[in-house]
Write a protein that holds these residues in place. Structure first.
Motif, PDB file in Angstrom:
ATOM      1  N   PHE A  79      -6.075   1.151   0.771  1.00 19.29           N
ATOM      2  CA  PHE A  79      -6.239   1.966  -0.473  1.00 19.29           C
ATOM      3  C   PHE A  79      -7.272   2.661  -0.523  1.00 19.29           C
ATOM      4  N   ASN A 102       4.170   2.152  -9.647  1.00 17.51           N
ATOM      5  CA  ASN A 102       4.459   1.898  -8.359  1.00 17.51           C
ATOM      6  C   ASN A 102       4.045   0.671  -8.083  1.00 17.51           C
ATOM      7  N   PRO A 153      -7.294   5.872  -0.683  1.00 15.67           N
ATOM      8  CA  PRO A 153      -7.092   7.199  -1.446  1.00 15.67           C
ATOM      9  C   PRO A 153      -7.643   6.641  -2.859  1.00 15.67           C
ATOM     10  N   ILE A 154      -7.398   5.632  -3.099  1.00 13.66           N
ATOM     11  CA  ILE A 154      -7.725   4.920  -4.415  1.00 13.66           C
ATOM     12  C   ILE A 154      -9.316   4.650  -4.665  1.00 13.66           C
ATOM     13  N   LEU A 211       1.024   4.242  -3.168  1.00 11.75           N
ATOM     14  CA  LEU A 211       0.397   5.321  -3.214  1.00 11.75           C
ATOM     15  C   LEU A 211       1.560   6.299  -3.123  1.00 11.75           C
ATOM     16  N   GLN A 212       2.806   6.093  -3.119  1.00 12.82           N
ATOM     17  CA  GLN A 212       4.207   7.127  -3.276  1.00 12.82           C
ATOM     18  C   GLN A 212       3.713   8.073  -4.237  1.00 12.82           C
ATOM     19  N   ILE A 253      -0.314   4.437 -10.128  1.00 15.52           N
ATOM     20  CA  ILE A 253      -0.586   3.196  -9.390  1.00 15.52           C
ATOM     21  C   ILE A 253       0.043   2.156 -10.021  1.00 15.52           C
ATOM     22  N   PHE A 272       0.949   9.543  -5.395  1.00 15.06           N
ATOM     23  CA  PHE A 272      -0.058   9.484  -5.805  1.00 15.06           C
ATOM     24  C   PHE A 272      -1.173  10.579  -4.987  1.00 15.06           C
ATOM     25  N   ASP A 273      -2.040  11.019  -5.591  1.00 13.48           N
ATOM     26  CA  ASP A 273      -2.794  12.032  -5.068  1.00 13.48           C
ATOM     27  C   ASP A 273      -4.397  11.829  -5.673  1.00 13.48           C
ATOM     28  N   ALA A 274      -5.302  11.689  -4.884  1.00 13.37           N
ATOM     29  CA  ALA A 274      -6.752  11.540  -5.535  1.00 13.37           C
ATOM     30  C   ALA A 274      -7.138  12.357  -6.369  1.00 13.37           C
ATOM     31  N   GLU A 319       0.802  -1.240  -0.091  1.00 14.57           N
ATOM     32  CA  GLU A 319       0.013  -0.052   0.006  1.00 14.57           C
ATOM     33  C   GLU A 319       0.909   1.230  -0.086  1.00 14.57           C
ATOM     34  N   GLN A 320       1.706   1.186   0.895  1.00 18.52           N
ATOM     35  CA  GLN A 320       2.648   2.275   1.193  1.00 18.52           C
ATOM     36  C   GLN A 320       3.543   2.865  -0.280  1.00 18.52           C
TER      37      GLN A 320
END
Lengths: 200, 200
Positions: A130, A91, A132-133, A72-73, A88, A75-77, A68-69
């Motif tokens: 996840f 990463n 944010p996803i 999401l590096q 995604i 990543f921004d919603a 997960e970490q």
DNA sequence: AATAAGTAAATAAACATTTACTTATATTTG
DNA sequence: CAAATATAAGTAAATGTTTATTTACTTATT
């Protein structure tokens, strides 16, 4: 009081994942693990209640947490559909292709009832991994950029192929040439977005 | 000479799959299987060399064989891209959603080194499973209807999501409503084709 | 009567987990 | 400020159970 030996703690996790990756979940035994880690079986039981507890913590905390970490590096919603999905994918691929034992346990997590159940319960009690996803997809749906499908369906469509491509990546380390290149990944990712984008 | 009891032969397979589906591959034992099938452990060894032999034959012959047959029902490599993929998706979904134990073993087949290896070797010695699908995709590629990607990559893109959707289908039998409907499947299938179709 | 299919019970090894003991350190105490 | 103490971390070896597989025998059919 004697302090914990953190090296041993880490060795248990690392070596357990190695055994699962090379021999399968069904061939991981507590005595084999202890011997490979150079410790007494009892030491594992200081850190984990029993074998199921070890497997579940390995899966949920160590592997899914790390995945997960990594995913999401950066990543921004609020990213665009194409930028978000691509981020995604790249990463995820970078993490999984460099963490074969973690990937192996994730695959077991889709088959073993123990781990499937642990994942479901974790998602219920701790809120979804996840998040944010989830939020990202919800926003893209609201903005009308995605064909309106349930979240679970979008998740399957967007990320199941990546897992299979990582499998192919590892199978090809034995074969003459690597088929799964960054270019191929980007093409696949683009195709998925194209297919799921709402045509207006 | 005493003849084989075909009911017992079938019971071994059916009950082994049931145990794998409900308890996982790691919890299938020969004695548990014999007891559940109402036979002596020795009887299993008349039909299979050892446990690995049983698992591999169950996976390759019983499960993948049955799946292949179901998937190819009414399929023809000369079909159009959309018709062919849709046929495969609906055939595959119908079979897997009505054969949960077979599906469970297929999922284990993507994780367990024993089964992964057996599948690779089988594909080498016996030629690929799903040969007609391979041929179909090759033809579509040659006709310029598909983005030019290696076969393994197309396979991952086109069929990995279906497996995850079947997983969702089973998870939802417990939940209030079924999200994986035929309409959703057709939308997903269509999105994949749209994404992978070569725009000319 | 011959013989493969089948059973019940045994075998030896491997299994998860525990018991009984030792060790390393943080904290107290003289 | 050292020596003594408390205590969780750790070990080696044992426990009772479960495991895959086999042995020695029985049964059903050609």
């Amino acid at each position: 009081m004697r302090p914990k030996n953190l090296e041993k703690e880490q060795a248990i996790k690392t070596i357990a994942l190695d055994i699962i990756a090379t021999e399968g979940l069904e061939n991981l035994t507590m005595q084999k693990l202890a011997a490979a880690a150079g410790i007494s079986p009892r030491t594992i039981y200081i850190k984990y209640r029993d074998k199921d507890d070890l497997l579940i913590k390995l899966f949920i905390e160590e592997v899914l947490g790390g995945y997960e970490q990594a995913v999401l590096q950066g990543f921004d919603a609020a990213m665009s559909l194409e930028a978000g999905i691509t981020k995604i994918w790249l990463n995820g691929f970078r993490y999984l292709s460099t963490h074969q034992p973690a990937f192996a346990l994730i695959r077991h997590g889709q088959a073993s009832p123990l781990l499937v159940k642990a994942f479901q319960e974790h998602n219920i009690t701790e809120g979804s991994y996840f998040k944010p996803i989830h939020q990202f997809l919800q926003q893209q749906l609201a903005a009308g950029n995605l064909v309106p499908l349930p979240f679970e369906v979008l998740r399957a469509m967007l990320f199941a192929p990546l897992m299979d491509l990582v499998s192919e990546y590892f199978e090809h380390t034995v074969r003459p040439q690597q088929v799964i290149t960054e270019d191929v990944l980007l093409q696949c990712c683009h195709a998925l977005i194209k297919g799921l984008q709402r045509s207006r």
